[in-house]
Write an enzyme that holds these catalytic residues in place. Sequence first.
Site, short mmCIF file in Angstrom:
data_model
loop_
_atom_site.label_atom_id
_atom_site.label_comp_id
_atom_site.label_asym_id
_atom_site.label_seq_id
_atom_site.Cartn_x
_atom_site.Cartn_y
_atom_site.Cartn_z
N LYS A 184 95.18 67.05 41.26
CA LYS A 184 95.21 67.24 40.02
C LYS A 184 96.72 68.32 40.45
CE LYS A 184 90.88 66.98 37.98
NZ LYS A 184 90.60 66.47 36.38
N ARG A 216 82.54 59.92 36.96
CA ARG A 216 81.80 58.47 36.46
C ARG A 216 80.92 58.01 37.56
NH1 ARG A 216 87.20 55.96 34.06
NH2 ARG A 216 87.35 57.79 33.42
N1 BES Z 1 86.90 66.22 35.26
C1 BES Z 1 87.79 65.91 34.59
C2 BES Z 1 87.72 66.04 32.94
C3 BES Z 1 88.55 66.85 32.60
C4 BES Z 1 89.83 66.79 32.33
C5 BES Z 1 87.58 67.33 32.10
C6 BES Z 1 89.82 68.42 31.54
C7 BES Z 1 87.96 68.27 30.97
C8 BES Z 1 89.29 68.89 30.29
C9 BES Z 1 87.88 63.98 35.41
O1 BES Z 1 87.09 64.02 36.24
C10 BES Z 1 89.46 63.93 35.00
O2 BES Z 1 89.54 64.52 36.36
N2 BES Z 1 89.75 62.55 35.03
C11 BES Z 1 90.46 61.88 34.85
C12 BES Z 1 90.11 60.15 34.20
C13 BES Z 1 92.14 59.56 35.06
C14 BES Z 1 92.02 59.77 36.50
C15 BES Z 1 91.48 58.29 34.87
C16 BES Z 1 91.12 62.42 32.90
O3 BES Z 1 90.46 62.52 32.09
O4 BES Z 1 92.39 62.41 33.58
ZN ZN Z 2 87.82 64.31 38.39
#
Ligand code: BES
Ligand code: ZN
Length: 489
Positions: free
Chosen positions: A261, A335
């Site tokens: 991230k 997921r």
């Molecule tokens: N934990 C995150 C989602 C999230 C983002 C929760 C912001 C709370 C606040 C999840 O694991 C994630 O990183 N999802 C990605 C998915 C993408 C790579 C398809 C996302 O939402 O960017």
């Molecule tokens: Zn994630």
Amino acid sequence: MINLTISRECLADIKSDLEIIVVIDQQWKHPFVHDKKLLKKVGFGASQDEVCLLVERSRLYVGASSLQPEALRPAIASAVRSLLGKKAYKHIKVATYLTESTSTTSLQAMVEGIRLGSYSFTTYKSKKITSAIKKVTLSLEGYQPHTLSLEEAVAALHRGEIIADATNFTRDIVNTTPDDCYPQVMATIAKKLAKHATLNCQILKPKALRAEKMESLLAVARASRHTPRVIHLSHTPKNPKAVISLVGKGLTYDSGGLSLKPADFMVTMKSDKSGGSAVLGIMKAVAELNLPIEVHGFVGAVENMIGGDAYKPDDVLIAKNGKTIEVRNTDAEGRLVLADLLCYAQQEVKADYLFDFATLTGAAVVGVGHYTSAVMGKSEEIKSLVIQGAKASGELATALDFNPYLAKTLKSEIADICNISNTRYGGAITAGQFLSEFVDTTHQAKWAHIDIAGPAFVEHPWGENPHGASGAGVRLMLHTLEQIIQAHA
Ligand code: BES
Ligand code: ZN
Ligand code: ZN
């Protein structure tokens, strides 16, 4: 801990340090509003959640748009929150703001507001600012005439306390930092809870997870020095009216893994355990309320990190149900954990209702905002059950519908499915549709996926929620369970 009591005495006869007065729908003429002139002078408009402390009168006014529970709960919470750190106010009194048709639910909402509003998370502060309130007396003297008996009032108070305390319990877990709350710690919290609340508790460590073929969950966990845990808590009364399984994403930290991230997006990712923490809070309340339903809580506690041992984009994982998953982004890890956990929950329990809770996608936040959970699934009935439960609880939730076109965007050239979609759009739905691949045919019509990424953690207070963890999902599900019990009565 605040001691809450109901009193038959009228307000004027109750001694206290402060009276809270709710100004309903700007009804300045109501006899409870004693200081109309002064309030106008200081510019108090009595809008929803607006507070005004008149120190010399020992009165705290707060605005609420109506007598409905969803207006009272945040108003009372805002009033109580404004007193955090004010040491002079130890004993508070307040009238009951009920209508004939909402009497018990409004009272329960007031109790929840008091408990939720007095919450503060001070573990890491040297100087702790907490609520000084020791006692709150709720007078049965009403804003409107009502016929609530003392017994009914005490029962509503009891329910409100348990539900709010469970929410605060969840908030504490989520707010705890990743180095203090990792998978093993979550398992310890569950074991402790099981002892106190008389729940059964089973913990699966890596060896057991391998034996259960949960390779997708294990892959996500691999680069962390903290090994994963799967928690299974259960509440099993005799002759249950229904069987319910709850599944929660418990990412104690989500760095994104090798698909790391960006720095700004990593902050707050301790909150990626909010779904699992909500399941723990719900189980606590289910046990304390001794609900006449069988409820199982499954939590996948995992940390998503980087390292030489990390799982990678390009890997293909084999989930518990045998489906192969092409990893194209290690940040879509929730997921992968839930895929295995859903399979495990369905193997262990044949449920009448299956709900999962997860901070699954940023797309859910983009789509429905910071305050609302997104409800998905293949059954209109189950989705609307959850949305009704949310409404009754004061949480916000809305449906996002699946469609066959988005389902196709998860196609993989080399495996059964990809862990990300090939389009930037509709990310909350494609994540939900990915999960649906791991819900077997007998559970499809019984399942709802609740993406709590928006409301689980917000860095400013709103309504009955403080800075940080809100405990999203806890009240929503407890009210949904209440409706399930009524439907099976
Ligand atoms: N934990 C995150 C989602 C999230 C983002 C929760 C912001 C709370 C606040 C999840 O694991 C994630 O990183 N999802 C990605 C998915 C993408 C790579 C398809 C996302 O939402 O960017
Ligand atoms: Zn994630
Ligand atoms: Zn995540």
